[in-house]
Design an enzyme around this catalytic site. Structure first.
Site, PDB file in Angstrom:
ATOM      1  CG  ASN A 197      -1.856   1.117   1.306  1.00  0.00           C
ATOM      2  OD1 ASN A 197      -1.774   2.051   0.494  1.00  0.00           O
ATOM      3  ND2 ASN A 197      -2.763   1.073   2.268  1.00  0.00           N
TER       4      ASN A 197
ATOM      5  NE  ARG B 231      -6.244   1.574  -0.188  1.00  0.00           N
ATOM      6  CZ  ARG B 231      -6.277   2.725   0.460  1.00  0.00           C
ATOM      7  NH1 ARG B 231      -5.196   3.190   1.045  1.00  0.00           N
ATOM      8  NH2 ARG B 231      -7.396   3.407   0.526  1.00  0.00           N
TER       9      ARG B 231
ATOM     10  CG  HIS C 263     -12.699   3.600   2.821  1.00  0.00           C
ATOM     11  ND1 HIS C 263     -13.365   4.577   3.547  1.00  0.00           N
ATOM     12  CD2 HIS C 263     -11.387   3.842   2.988  1.00  0.00           C
ATOM     13  CE1 HIS C 263     -12.494   5.376   4.119  1.00  0.00           C
ATOM     14  NE2 HIS C 263     -11.268   4.957   3.795  1.00  0.00           N
TER      15      HIS C 263
ATOM     16  NE  ARG D 270      -9.444  12.229   3.718  1.00  0.00           N
ATOM     17  CZ  ARG D 270      -9.487  10.944   3.372  1.00  0.00           C
ATOM     18  NH1 ARG D 270     -10.464  10.486   2.613  1.00  0.00           N
ATOM     19  NH2 ARG D 270      -8.561  10.109   3.782  1.00  0.00           N
TER      20      ARG D 270
ATOM     21  CG  ASP E 204      -6.024   9.252  17.968  1.00  0.00           C
ATOM     22  OD1 ASP E 204      -6.878   8.842  18.795  1.00  0.00           O
ATOM     23  OD2 ASP E 204      -5.170   8.505  17.466  1.00  0.00           O
TER      24      ASP E 204
ATOM     25  CG  ASN F 206     -10.208   0.311  18.526  1.00  0.00           C
ATOM     26  OD1 ASN F 206     -10.036  -0.735  19.139  1.00  0.00           O
ATOM     27  ND2 ASN F 206      -9.617   0.573  17.375  1.00  0.00           N
TER      28      ASN F 206
ATOM     29  CD  GLU G  83      -8.803  -0.987   3.882  1.00  0.00           C
ATOM     30  OE1 GLU G  83      -8.340  -0.606   4.980  1.00  0.00           O
ATOM     31  OE2 GLU G  83      -9.117  -0.206   2.976  1.00  0.00           O
TER      32      GLU G  83
HETATM   33  P1  ADP Z   1      -6.773   4.852   8.438  1.00  0.00           P
HETATM   34  O1  ADP Z   1      -6.548   3.429   7.945  1.00  0.00           O
HETATM   35  O2  ADP Z   1      -7.884   5.582   7.756  1.00  0.00           O
HETATM   36  O3  ADP Z   1      -5.524   5.664   8.594  1.00  0.00           O
HETATM   37  P2  ADP Z   1      -7.625   3.548  10.906  1.00  0.00           P
HETATM   38  O4  ADP Z   1      -8.765   2.722  10.451  1.00  0.00           O
HETATM   39  O5  ADP Z   1      -6.375   2.863  11.313  1.00  0.00           O
HETATM   40  O6  ADP Z   1      -7.316   4.730   9.909  1.00  0.00           O
HETATM   41  O7  ADP Z   1      -8.146   4.453  12.128  1.00  0.00           O
HETATM   42  C1  ADP Z   1      -7.295   5.311  12.804  1.00  0.00           C
HETATM   43  C2  ADP Z   1      -8.101   6.083  13.813  1.00  0.00           C
HETATM   44  O8  ADP Z   1      -8.788   5.206  14.696  1.00  0.00           O
HETATM   45  C3  ADP Z   1      -7.243   6.943  14.755  1.00  0.00           C
HETATM   46  O9  ADP Z   1      -6.954   8.193  14.197  1.00  0.00           O
HETATM   47  C4  ADP Z   1      -8.161   7.082  15.957  1.00  0.00           C
HETATM   48  O10 ADP Z   1      -9.004   8.197  15.774  1.00  0.00           O
HETATM   49  C5  ADP Z   1      -9.002   5.838  15.928  1.00  0.00           C
HETATM   50  N1  ADP Z   1      -8.666   4.908  17.002  1.00  0.00           N
HETATM   51  C6  ADP Z   1      -7.695   3.980  17.015  1.00  0.00           C
HETATM   52  N2  ADP Z   1      -7.688   3.322  18.196  1.00  0.00           N
HETATM   53  C7  ADP Z   1      -8.687   3.849  18.944  1.00  0.00           C
HETATM   54  C8  ADP Z   1      -9.186   3.604  20.265  1.00  0.00           C
HETATM   55  N3  ADP Z   1      -8.675   2.668  21.049  1.00  0.00           N
HETATM   56  N4  ADP Z   1     -10.214   4.359  20.680  1.00  0.00           N
HETATM   57  C9  ADP Z   1     -10.763   5.309  19.893  1.00  0.00           C
HETATM   58  N5  ADP Z   1     -10.328   5.585  18.653  1.00  0.00           N
HETATM   59  C10 ADP Z   1      -9.305   4.873  18.180  1.00  0.00           C
END
Ligand code: ADP
Length: 394
Positions: free
Chosen positions: A7, A88, A177, A238, A279, A331, A381
């Site tokens: 990726n 990807r 996605h 975004r 985050d 999560n 993915e």
């Molecule tokens: P991408 O693949 O789009 O970069 P992810 O699916 O890995 O993103 O998601 C990342 C986001 O998930 C983080 O920026 C955070 O906001 C959220 N995240 C990860 N772990 C937790 C958690 N334990 N609790 C709440 N939010 C979480």
């Protein structure tokens, strides 16, 4: 047998060696800060992580360093039973509706689609070119983020603008996605032991990027991302949906260039634009400390999600399953509870105890016997790409 999944992003490359039969991740790693004065590569294999810092002027240098590191750890890709490399690719446009064996012509077409995804397709292509050069004897497969949405109904795929302009410039809803929405909706059917053609589903992929899809009988009938991955839900950085008039207003009144507006909407908007953090763990800490901007960001995020949920409930008519996936969806129990709060009259209920369970496995968070089943299903993915590549090369 294994598949190397790549990726390749603008300044980083994620890679993973996956056994497509059981989904086992044999080795995984990340090359970061490509093009900067100091790059970083990390490889995790057999529970141990090896790291190295060095400048990587381009993707080629970064990936070569990763392959070298794998070799040092005893994984020689050219004779490790790697049957395919799965890439990807973000934008497949109207051209690609399924995983595709890569040759020069496919590379040319991915390159031509760069005008639709200028931030994504060029680095995707760089990853492909390096892998083809470094691993010339292994078949390479492109798996497109847009493919699952290729056959969206015309009413969902069409923007209501002058149809000649739309046709001339490829303006339509492509959706993104797709690999995740397809994988997760397939896992839902497996988990529930149901025939996928019998299920109406809403999938909420909530990561840094976020998108919703409505899936009827295994086929996508609508999705929230559009021509680009900017439309739809509020995301980490975004804006998602915005009045197109805002763009003209900023161009005229704030004298912002198109590139500046692009940067504003893609990188300085969403949760980050409203609260300063993107985050959800940090957002929660801020909310708990009484930060009003963080509270508002969260409320806007949930409001938008519920709007899409309502739209897709009506589009589907009958909803059997609502599924949360990706970093936030898997999560953040508050997001799940707040998105579905007060919808009992539609048969949608979240059981607080089930919702509070932390697990890496697929699980139901609605009470047994609910008219609508609510699930948390981890996306994967890499595995989906590995399986698609393995299927294609037989
Ligand atoms: P991408 O693949 O789009 O970069 P992810 O699916 O890995 O993103 O998601 C990342 C986001 O998930 C983080 O920026 C955070 O906001 C959220 N995240 C990860 N772990 C937790 C958690 N334990 N609790 C709440 N939010 C979480």
């Amino acid at each position: 047998m294994s598949v190397l999944v790549i990726n390749s992003g603008s300044s980083s490359v994620k890679f993973q060696l996956v056994d497509p039969s059981d989904g086992r991740s044999i080795a995984s790693g990340l090359v970061e800060r490509i093009g900067e004065s100091s790059g970083h590569v990390a490889l995790t294999y057999e529970g141990e992580t090896t790291e190295n810092s060095a400048p990587f002027p381009d993707h080629g240098a970064g990936l070569r360093s990763a392959f070298e590191m794998m070799k040092e750890r005893g994984i020689d890709l050219s004779d490790a039973g790697v049957t395919a490399v799965g890439h990807r690719v973000v934008h497949g446009g109207e051209v690609f509706s399924e995983p595709t064996l890569i040759d020069d012509d496919v590379c040319r077409k991915i390159d031509q689609l760069s005008s639709l995804a200028p931030l994504h397709n060029p680095p995707n292509l760089q990853g492909i070119e390096v892998a083809r050069r470094e691993l010339p004897d292994i078949p390479q497969v492109a798996v497109f983020d847009t493919a699952f949405f290729h056959a969206l109904p015309a009413a969902a795929a069409t923007y209501a603008i002058d149809s000649d302009v739309a046709a001339a410039h490829g303006v339509r809803r492509y959706g993104f996605h797709g690999t995740s929405h397809e994988y997760v909706s397939g896992r839902v059917a497996e988990f529930l032991d149901r025939d996928p053609t019998s299920l109406n589903q809403i999938v909420l992929h909530l990561g840094n990027g976020a998108s919703a899809s409505a899936v009827r009988g295994g086929a996508a009938v609508d999705t929230s991302m559009g021509l680009t991955p900017l439309e739809g839900l509020v995301m980490g950085t975004r804006s998602g949906d915005i009045d197109p008039g805002v763009i003209m207003h900023l161009r005229r009144s704030a004298d912002m260039s198109v590139d500046e507006i692009d940067e504003l909407l893609n990188r300085r908007s969403g949760i980050k634009g409203l609260s300063g953090v993107n985050d959800f763990r940090e957002l929660r800490t801020k909310i708990e400390s009484g930060d009003d901007a963080a509270r508002l960001a969260y409320d806007v995020y949930i409001h938008r999600l519920r709007k899409y949920l309502g739209a897709y409930m009506i589009a589907l008519g009958r909803v059997d399953v609502i599924t949360f996936t990706a970093g936030v969806g898997e999560n953040d129990l508050n997001v799940r509870a707040d998105t579905l709060a007060g919808l009992e009259m539609y048969g949608i209920v979240v059981d607080p105890e089930r919702n509070a369970v932390r697990s890496k496995d697929a699980r139901a968070i609605s009470p047994d016997g609910s008219p609508v089943t609510v699930l948390v299903v981890p996306t994967n993915e890499e595995l989906a790409i590995a399986r698609a590549a393995a299927r294609l090369v037989g």
